[in-house]
Design a protein around this motif. Sequence first.
Motif, PDB file in Angstrom:
ATOM      1  N   ILE A  38       0.910  -1.305   0.321  1.00 27.39           N
ATOM      2  CA  ILE A  38      -0.047   0.052   0.331  1.00 27.39           C
ATOM      3  C   ILE A  38       0.903   1.138   0.138  1.00 27.39           C
ATOM      4  O   ILE A  38       0.454   2.320  -0.179  1.00 27.39           O
ATOM      5  N   GLY A  39       2.298   1.480   0.714  1.00 31.96           N
ATOM      6  CA  GLY A  39       2.910   2.305   0.212  1.00 31.96           C
ATOM      7  C   GLY A  39       3.809   2.094  -0.796  1.00 31.96           C
ATOM      8  O   GLY A  39       3.870   3.790  -1.319  1.00 31.96           O
ATOM      9  N   CYS A  40       4.329   1.605  -1.742  1.00 30.30           N
ATOM     10  CA  CYS A  40       4.186   1.874  -3.339  1.00 30.30           C
ATOM     11  C   CYS A  40       3.868   0.864  -4.705  1.00 30.30           C
ATOM     12  O   CYS A  40       4.516   1.004  -5.361  1.00 30.30           O
ATOM     13  N   GLY A  41       3.362   0.046  -3.644  1.00 31.60           N
ATOM     14  CA  GLY A  41       2.260  -0.706  -5.501  1.00 31.60           C
ATOM     15  C   GLY A  41       3.283  -1.685  -6.331  1.00 31.60           C
ATOM     16  O   GLY A  41       3.002  -2.054  -6.843  1.00 31.60           O
ATOM     17  N   CYS A  88       5.720  -3.190   2.810  1.00 30.37           N
ATOM     18  CA  CYS A  88       7.184  -4.465   1.924  1.00 30.37           C
ATOM     19  C   CYS A  88       8.032  -3.223   3.088  1.00 30.37           C
ATOM     20  O   CYS A  88       7.605  -2.300   3.780  1.00 30.37           O
ATOM     21  N   GLN A  89       9.120  -4.279   2.871  1.00 30.97           N
ATOM     22  CA  GLN A  89       9.920  -4.123   3.761  1.00 30.97           C
ATOM     23  C   GLN A  89      10.912  -2.884   3.832  1.00 30.97           C
ATOM     24  O   GLN A  89      11.118  -1.603   4.673  1.00 30.97           O
ATOM     25  N   ARG A  90      10.371  -2.117   2.458  1.00 31.40           N
ATOM     26  CA  ARG A  90      11.624  -0.742   1.492  1.00 31.40           C
ATOM     27  C   ARG A  90      10.906   0.163   2.501  1.00 31.40           C
ATOM     28  O   ARG A  90      10.995   1.544   2.898  1.00 31.40           O
ATOM     29  N   LYS A 139       9.132   5.114   5.868  1.00 30.69           N
ATOM     30  CA  LYS A 139       8.011   5.143   7.061  1.00 30.69           C
ATOM     31  C   LYS A 139       8.905   5.389   8.209  1.00 30.69           C
ATOM     32  O   LYS A 139       8.929   6.359   8.891  1.00 30.69           O
ATOM     33  N   ASN A 140       9.773   4.613   9.034  1.00 28.82           N
ATOM     34  CA  ASN A 140       9.450   4.460   9.926  1.00 28.82           C
ATOM     35  C   ASN A 140      11.263   5.236  10.965  1.00 28.82           C
ATOM     36  O   ASN A 140      11.212   5.492  12.018  1.00 28.82           O
ATOM     37  N   TYR A 141      12.006   4.626   9.353  1.00 31.42           N
ATOM     38  CA  TYR A 141      13.421   4.959  10.124  1.00 31.42           C
ATOM     39  C   TYR A 141      14.416   5.592   9.141  1.00 31.42           C
ATOM     40  O   TYR A 141      15.651   6.470   8.750  1.00 31.42           O
ATOM     41  N   ASN A 142      13.339   6.134   8.370  1.00 36.76           N
ATOM     42  CA  ASN A 142      13.638   7.644   7.402  1.00 36.76           C
ATOM     43  C   ASN A 142      15.044   7.282   6.219  1.00 36.76           C
ATOM     44  O   ASN A 142      16.333   7.419   6.122  1.00 36.76           O
ATOM     45  N   ILE A 169      -1.134   6.356   2.747  1.00 36.55           N
ATOM     46  CA  ILE A 169      -1.426   5.339   2.595  1.00 36.55           C
ATOM     47  C   ILE A 169       0.145   4.807   1.870  1.00 36.55           C
ATOM     48  O   ILE A 169       0.096   4.153   1.568  1.00 36.55           O
ATOM     49  N   ILE A 170      -0.050   5.935   1.176  1.00 38.45           N
ATOM     50  CA  ILE A 170       1.725   6.146   0.305  1.00 38.45           C
ATOM     51  C   ILE A 170       2.688   6.884   0.733  1.00 38.45           C
ATOM     52  O   ILE A 170       3.341   7.532   1.655  1.00 38.45           O
ATOM     53  N   THR A 171       4.062   6.264   0.708  1.00 37.97           N
ATOM     54  CA  THR A 171       5.158   6.147   0.782  1.00 37.97           C
ATOM     55  C   THR A 171       5.753   7.180   0.727  1.00 37.97           C
ATOM     56  O   THR A 171       6.061   7.888  -0.686  1.00 37.97           O
ATOM     57  N   THR A 172       5.924   8.630   1.419  1.00 37.97           N
ATOM     58  CA  THR A 172       6.332   9.821   1.000  1.00 37.97           C
ATOM     59  C   THR A 172       7.551   9.858   1.758  1.00 37.97           C
ATOM     60  O   THR A 172       8.216   9.381   2.276  1.00 37.97           O
ATOM     61  N   SER A 173       8.649  10.659   0.670  1.00 36.22           N
ATOM     62  CA  SER A 173      10.082  10.968   1.578  1.00 36.22           C
ATOM     63  C   SER A 173      10.538  12.336   0.594  1.00 36.22           C
ATOM     64  O   SER A 173      10.180  12.616  -0.180  1.00 36.22           O
ATOM     65  N   HIS A 174      11.968  12.298   0.380  1.00 40.20           N
ATOM     66  CA  HIS A 174      12.447  13.605   0.161  1.00 40.20           C
ATOM     67  C   HIS A 174      13.410  12.669  -0.885  1.00 40.20           C
ATOM     68  O   HIS A 174      13.393  13.227  -1.440  1.00 40.20           O
ATOM     69  N   PHE A 175      13.185  11.470  -0.575  1.00 43.57           N
ATOM     70  CA  PHE A 175      14.223  10.585  -1.723  1.00 43.57           C
ATOM     71  C   PHE A 175      13.930  10.441  -2.788  1.00 43.57           C
ATOM     72  O   PHE A 175      12.209  10.336  -2.705  1.00 43.57           O
ATOM     73  N   PRO A 176      14.312  10.625  -3.879  1.00 46.67           N
ATOM     74  CA  PRO A 176      13.691  10.463  -5.060  1.00 46.67           C
ATOM     75  C   PRO A 176      12.844   9.022  -5.949  1.00 46.67           C
ATOM     76  O   PRO A 176      13.891   8.070  -5.365  1.00 46.67           O
ATOM     77  N   GLY A 177      12.349   8.668  -6.152  1.00 40.60           N
ATOM     78  CA  GLY A 177      11.903   7.727  -6.768  1.00 40.60           C
ATOM     79  C   GLY A 177      11.246   6.180  -5.682  1.00 40.60           C
ATOM     80  O   GLY A 177      11.188   5.751  -5.621  1.00 40.60           O
ATOM     81  N   THR A 178      10.248   6.806  -5.003  1.00 42.26           N
ATOM     82  CA  THR A 178       9.622   5.899  -3.712  1.00 42.26           C
ATOM     83  C   THR A 178       8.518   5.346  -4.294  1.00 42.26           C
ATOM     84  O   THR A 178       8.211   4.098  -4.174  1.00 42.26           O
ATOM     85  N   THR A 179       8.007   5.825  -5.352  1.00 37.63           N
ATOM     86  CA  THR A 179       5.890   5.064  -5.730  1.00 37.63           C
ATOM     87  C   THR A 179       7.389   4.564  -6.800  1.00 37.63           C
ATOM     88  O   THR A 179       8.392   4.773  -7.700  1.00 37.63           O
ATOM     89  N   LEU A 180       6.788   3.234  -6.855  1.00 39.29           N
ATOM     90  CA  LEU A 180       7.527   1.477  -7.910  1.00 39.29           C
ATOM     91  C   LEU A 180       6.743   1.339  -8.325  1.00 39.29           C
ATOM     92  O   LEU A 180       7.069   0.879  -9.217  1.00 39.29           O
ATOM     93  N   ASP A 181       5.431   1.684  -8.421  1.00 39.44           N
ATOM     94  CA  ASP A 181       4.214   1.006  -9.078  1.00 39.44           C
ATOM     95  C   ASP A 181       2.844   2.319  -9.620  1.00 39.44           C
ATOM     96  O   ASP A 181       2.578   2.846  -8.865  1.00 39.44           O
ATOM     97  N   LEU A 182       2.027   1.199  -9.644  1.00 45.10           N
ATOM     98  CA  LEU A 182       0.528   2.417 -10.305  1.00 45.10           C
ATOM     99  C   LEU A 182       0.266   2.249  -8.965  1.00 45.10           C
ATOM    100  O   LEU A 182      -0.555   0.251  -8.257  1.00 45.10           O
ATOM    101  N   ILE A 183      -0.543   3.139  -8.087  1.00 39.33           N
ATOM    102  CA  ILE A 183      -1.092   3.222  -7.034  1.00 39.33           C
ATOM    103  C   ILE A 183      -2.801   3.465  -7.096  1.00 39.33           C
ATOM    104  O   ILE A 183      -2.848   4.901  -7.349  1.00 39.33           O
ATOM    105  N   GLN A 184      -3.708   2.308  -6.736  1.00 41.05           N
ATOM    106  CA  GLN A 184      -4.696   2.873  -7.073  1.00 41.05           C
ATOM    107  C   GLN A 184      -5.877   3.337  -6.035  1.00 41.05           C
ATOM    108  O   GLN A 184      -5.812   2.464  -5.007  1.00 41.05           O
ATOM    109  N   ILE A 185      -6.442   4.600  -5.429  1.00 45.63           N
ATOM    110  CA  ILE A 185      -7.388   5.257  -4.458  1.00 45.63           C
ATOM    111  C   ILE A 185      -8.456   5.135  -5.134  1.00 45.63           C
ATOM    112  O   ILE A 185      -9.383   6.144  -5.962  1.00 45.63           O
TER     113      ILE A 185
END
Length: 369
Positions: free
Chosen positions: A9-12, A38-40, A45-48, A192-208
């Motif tokens: 649910i975080g990155c798809g 997922c673990q990533r 989310k928890n340890y940045n 729901i979706i994993t967010t961060s200031h690192f590039p490339g967080t969402t890895l696939d289509l996520i549908q809401i």
Amino acid sequence: MSHNEIRCIGCGVEIQTEDKNKLGFAPPSSLEKEEIICQRCFRLKNYNEIQDVELTDSDFIRILNGIGDKDCLVIKVVDIFDFSGSWLNGLNRFVGKNKVLLVGNKADLIPKSVKKNRLTQWMSGTAKRWGLHPVGVHLISAAKGTGIDELAETIEKLREGKDVYVVGCTNVGKSTFINTMIKRYSEENNNIITTSHFPGTTLDLIQIPLDDESDLIDTPGIINHHQMAHFVDKKGLKIITPKKEIKPMVYQLNESQTLFFGGLARFDYLEGGRRSFTCHFSNDLSIHRTKQENADDLYERQAGELLVPPYGEQINELPKLVKHEFMIKEGKTDIVYSGLGWITVNDPGAKIVAYAPKGVGITLRNSII
């Protein structure tokens, strides 16, 4: 074992329980939970902490390619602080005949002196010159919720019951925007979706789901390799990424003076008489002034030490700084370092040289301020 119907649910990305070093890994015990992450995404989310991804540029483009075949509304999100750096070239290849709504995110970073109407007009005009004809332009701050209500109304009018695809390059805040929409317009209270200031967080289509017939769909960010974010480590990225309204810094320079922006960029003022230059960068990025005749030696001795980021030996991993010469012939002009910030030259007649790591874009534009 692969669980074909189970996605993070975080990155798809598709969940798998076999290889902890590959994308989509989650402990088997997590499959019993209602919401699986997922673990990533969990570590992000928890340890940045960020794990490198295996997907290539062609993977991201393949995922986006199907949008043109859909009957949908497309929201193109750009980082207003880094408009040109976060622009997706050739978006028309993806969107087909679908309507495109242009959204400038991170508006809270822009100085309050900038008039919103002027900024949206500039965005619209620039988009048209670059081949995209948006049906509307909005300024928002996804992190603070500013402008979300007005944007939501426009989306509802334009989508006509269709799916809504959100596209953009990495790190423009697409996922933060969608999370804000979810919090405001649905019963979902958690990100729901994993967010961060690192590039490339969402890895696939996520549908809401928007309603029984249509979805809001987050797409993976296309990587723009000319952005500075791809040339710094995690510590450096935190420094160059603005977190609040930027405070313009004005420097009165004589000819043959130099400004360093950490160890990442350099600005030489060559000709044009004494004049002021206004620098718009993250408030955390240090700016160092010196004489041009001393600049090479200073960089050689202090890059990675006084001039940071990068830090320490990481300076050796940074591509060599490349010079770009400009003669400012027209009125107020911005010299833009992709993904870092910009310098406003207030009057024509200035000869300057801008330096950035090889691969980082430096462009000129009519000043947005």
